[in-house]
Write a protein that holds these residues in place. Sequence first.
Motif, short mmCIF file in Angstrom:
data_model
loop_
_atom_site.label_atom_id
_atom_site.label_comp_id
_atom_site.label_asym_id
_atom_site.label_seq_id
_atom_site.Cartn_x
_atom_site.Cartn_y
_atom_site.Cartn_z
N GLU A 4 2.65 -1.93 -1.97
CA GLU A 4 3.25 -1.68 -3.29
C GLU A 4 4.04 -2.88 -3.79
O GLU A 4 3.89 -3.31 -4.93
CB GLU A 4 4.16 -0.45 -3.25
N VAL A 28 -3.64 -0.03 -5.56
CA VAL A 28 -4.49 1.13 -5.25
C VAL A 28 -4.48 1.38 -3.74
O VAL A 28 -4.40 2.53 -3.29
CB VAL A 28 -5.93 0.91 -5.77
N TYR A 83 -2.07 0.84 -1.77
CA TYR A 83 -0.80 1.50 -1.47
C TYR A 83 -0.96 3.02 -1.57
O TYR A 83 -0.52 3.77 -0.69
CB TYR A 83 0.29 1.01 -2.42
N GLY A 84 -1.60 3.48 -2.63
CA GLY A 84 -1.81 4.91 -2.80
C GLY A 84 -2.65 5.52 -1.70
O GLY A 84 -2.42 6.66 -1.29
N THR A 111 -1.41 8.18 2.10
CA THR A 111 -2.04 9.46 2.46
C THR A 111 -2.25 9.61 3.96
O THR A 111 -2.56 10.71 4.42
CB THR A 111 -3.39 9.65 1.75
N TYR A 167 6.94 10.88 0.03
CA TYR A 167 7.39 10.01 -1.05
C TYR A 167 8.91 9.95 -1.15
O TYR A 167 9.47 8.93 -1.53
CB TYR A 167 6.73 10.41 -2.37
#
Length: 107
Positions: free
Chosen positions: A15, A43, A45-46, A50, A60
């Motif tokens: 991030e 992306v 990072y997302g 998970t 989060y």
Amino acid sequence: MIQALFIFILAGLCEIGGGYLVWLWLREDRPPIYGVAGGIILVLYGVVATFQPAGFGRVYAAYGGIFIALSVLWAWWVDGFKPDRYDLLGAAVALIGAGIIFFAPRS
């Protein structure tokens, strides 16, 4: 616990690193490839986040504290920003909060 910390750190680096590349592109007139690379890393990072075993909200919430500490370190190591004792104290408090949120035993 080690795996969770590794995932948090990897997500944070994605991030912050991705955001930094976009920053360089838009604010410091670097070539567009910086923005493209930054977007791809953001992306990632997302995706990396998970891999945590806990639910979205807890991951989060805890990640927020880790992000604060990593941001201070990034600014220090990459930008030459010298954190003062209040920056370090704030980062420590955020990390303590993140640890409580993520690692506290629950019944």
